[in-house]
Design an enzyme around this catalytic site. Structure first.
Site, short mmCIF file in Angstrom:
data_model
loop_
_atom_site.label_atom_id
_atom_site.label_comp_id
_atom_site.label_asym_id
_atom_site.label_seq_id
_atom_site.Cartn_x
_atom_site.Cartn_y
_atom_site.Cartn_z
N PRO A 1 24.92 31.43 -30.83
CA PRO A 1 24.95 32.83 -31.45
C PRO A 1 24.82 34.13 -30.72
CG PRO A 1 23.82 30.89 -32.70
CD PRO A 1 23.98 30.33 -31.34
N LYS B 1 25.41 34.45 -27.25
CA LYS B 1 26.62 34.63 -26.00
C LYS B 1 27.77 33.98 -26.42
CE LYS B 1 23.58 31.95 -23.22
NZ LYS B 1 22.57 31.86 -21.94
N ASP C 1 5.99 16.46 -22.01
CA ASP C 1 7.33 16.82 -21.18
C ASP C 1 7.18 15.75 -20.13
OD1 ASP C 1 9.05 18.46 -19.75
OD2 ASP C 1 7.64 18.72 -18.36
N GLU D 1 25.21 19.11 -34.78
CA GLU D 1 24.01 19.00 -33.76
C GLU D 1 22.69 19.05 -34.65
OE1 GLU D 1 23.54 22.14 -30.91
OE2 GLU D 1 25.58 22.29 -30.42
N GLU E 1 29.35 27.12 -32.02
CA GLU E 1 28.17 28.02 -32.57
C GLU E 1 28.76 29.46 -32.76
OE1 GLU E 1 24.18 27.07 -30.77
OE2 GLU E 1 23.83 25.61 -32.23
N SER F 1 15.39 19.69 -18.26
CA SER F 1 15.81 19.64 -19.79
C SER F 1 14.53 20.07 -20.51
CB SER F 1 15.85 18.02 -19.91
OG SER F 1 16.07 17.51 -21.18
N HIS G 1 16.16 25.59 -39.16
CA HIS G 1 17.14 26.04 -39.98
C HIS G 1 17.19 25.41 -41.55
CE1 HIS G 1 19.95 25.82 -36.29
NE2 HIS G 1 19.46 27.27 -36.57
N ASP H 1 20.03 35.34 -18.85
CA ASP H 1 19.42 33.98 -19.24
C ASP H 1 19.27 32.92 -18.21
OD1 ASP H 1 18.43 32.39 -21.21
OD2 ASP H 1 19.95 31.84 -22.09
N HIS I 1 9.92 20.99 -16.63
CA HIS I 1 10.59 22.03 -17.45
C HIS I 1 10.17 21.88 -18.75
CE1 HIS I 1 13.57 24.93 -17.74
NE2 HIS I 1 13.86 24.40 -19.16
CA CA Z 1 11.44 19.11 -20.13
#
Ligand code: CA
Length: 485
Positions: A131, A133, A285, A276, A178, A394, A251, A386, A289
């Site tokens: 949504p 880009k 994690d 999705e 999207e 990930s 959502h 971005d 990341h």
């Molecule tokens: Ca991660």
């Protein structure tokens, strides 16, 4: 015998809610799918890049092709994103799997080998379209709308031919990803409708049996997403499937999701599906990341109905499938789980200081070389604001169905269990109810035996959502009644 049947019927009626287990297996109830071909799908677009980075996958029998593991666990459809040209002028990949047509060919071919169909998800961009880009591919920069219409049609047609010739069993094509606020650099509805129809006409030309899907987001904005369906109707967009993303932390409620999908399906006679969804099985994690769902981020809210555990992940998947199945007249087509295998390329868990830094540096090098992170630094030329700033690994390794070593989690069983008839009480899976089943339960309760997901569900004989000594007792009583007549 009648007494037995009525007893079994009574406990079956009680068996509607299901609790968590911290055992090897997970519990999940069967869903009576109105559509016999209900899609239990998974997006594993990043898989080729992950494998190139050295990631391997395992089931209970050892290392195995992930496509086989998924098929064995009940996944029947694979989704793959396609970017036109996710590479810079030196041939360095933008990341996110570097998903060009070649990747879709390989993924489609391997899915077909294990009987799974392919949903080809065209972004009509060189990198992530969402949504926020919807940038046209580099090669189409400055194109008029007329030229874009031609380009979308020929790119769609030629790509599908290539993917089909590679051996894929293409069942569905998404015209745009999207596309809530635009597609391919266009945000006026008249132009958007022309691009949707250009993609659709390419699909129809290739094969009338392939379904055309249009994909939006934000079902929680109920009136807004319904208005998108009305736009598709008003502008006479040719499509078969109204698809939305559904991430429970963003959502809205499942009831609202069903209502939105039902509106489209009843009013316009379309199929409806979730393209999705995902749910975290932990807040930890494993690749250095930050994850989308973590402590302090997307980890609370009234629609996060399940704990962040392996069982909670299975419960979430089952609940989303159920919400889609609640669409009237079997027009709830199915659910795709997003990136259910995007695990770490190098496990950072339990590491700190120099050891952590070293693993992270190695991960960064793999993400850059093979595109196995969500974005590589090379994407900065195309997406400076971005990807160019936040590139890395990930963000969903805690939402995968595999642990950090690549071993399938029990939650993967949910894809099979929602369709599986299990004879209640048949804990040892010999097809009959006998005293050995009660013995297995007793051993399980004193931790002398592990039970897999199927056996756990069977073991819950009295249907109270738990496996307890009562289940063993009721089995024994039932058998005693059979013997005494
Ligand atoms: Ca991660």
């Amino acid at each position: 015998m009648r007494k037995i049947i009525s007893l079994i019927a009574a406990v079956c009626i009680l068996a509607l809610s299901v609790q968590s287990f911290s055992a090897r297996g997970i519990m999940s109830r069967k869903i009576d799918f109105k559509n016999p071909d209900f899609i239990k799908g998974m997006d594993i677009s990043s898989i080729v890049a992950l494998e190139k980075s050295g990631v391997k996958f395992y089931d209970d029998n050892g290392e195995e092709d992930i496509f086989k593991i998924l098929a064995d666990h009940g996944v029947n459809y694979i989704r793959v994103r396609v970017w036109n040209d996710p590479f810079d002028s030196d041939g360095n990949g933008y990341g996110g799997g570097n998903n060009d047509i070649g990747k879709a060919c390989e993924i489609g071919r391997r899915a077909a080998k294990y009987g799974m169909k392919l949903l080809v998800d065209f972004h009509y961009s060189d990198f992530w379209a969402d949504p926020g880009k919807q940038k046209a591919p580099k090669a189409w920069e400055g194109f008029s709308i007329d030229k874009k219409v031609e380009a979308v049609k020929s790119f769609t047609y030629n790509s599908l031919i290539e993917i089909k010739n590679a051996g894929a069993d293409i069942g569905m094509v998404q015209v745009g990803n999207e596309t809530t606020l635009g597609i391919c650099g266009e945000n006026e509805w008249e132009n958007m409708a022309r691009l949707f129809n250009a993609g659709a006409s390419a699909v129809r030309e290739l094969d009338e049996k392939i379904l055309v899907a249009i994909h939006f987001t934000n079902p929680e904005k109920t009136d807004f997403i319904k208005s998108l369906a009305d736009f598709l109707g008003d502008y006479k967009v040719d499509y078969d499937v109204f698809a939305t993303s559904y991430y429970p932390y963003w959502h809205g409620s499942l009831d609202n999701l069903t209502e939105v999908l039902n509106y489209v399906s009843v009013k316009y006679g379309k199929y409806a599906m979730v393209a999705e969804t995902s749910y975290a099985n932990t807040l930890d994690d494993t690749d250095g990341h930050d994850n989308t769902v973590r402590v302090g981020s997307n980890d609370s809210g009234e629609n996060l109905l399940w704990e962040f555990s392996v069982q909670g992940q299975a419960d979430a998947v089952s609940a989303v499938m159920n919400a889609v199945n609640n669409v009237e007249d079997g027009r709830g087509l199915g659910v795709f789980y997003w990136e259910g295998a995007w695990i770490t390329v190098g496990d950072t868990s339990g590491k700190d200081g120099g050891e952590f830094d070293e693993t992270l540096e190695n991960n960064k090098s793999l993400w850059e070389s093979f595109g196995s992170g969500w974005a590589a630094s090379y994407a900065s030329e195309y997406d400076p604001d971005d990807a160019g700033k936040w590139y890395g690994g990930s963000a969903v390794d805690n939402q995968a169905f595999f642990d950090s070593k690549g071993k399938a989690l029990p939650s993967l069983d949910v894809f099979k269990m929602v369709s599986e008839d299990v004879l209640r009480g048949d804990t040892n899976a010999d097809g009959r109810l006998n005293i050995r089943d009660a013995t297995v339960i007793e051993k399980y309760l004193v931790k002398l035996k592990d039970l897999d997901s199927r056996s756990l569900r069977a073991a819950d004989f009295n249907g109270d959502g738990r496996v307890s000594v009562e289940d063993a007792t009721v089995i024994q009583k039932t058998l005693a009644e059979v013997v005494s007549g």
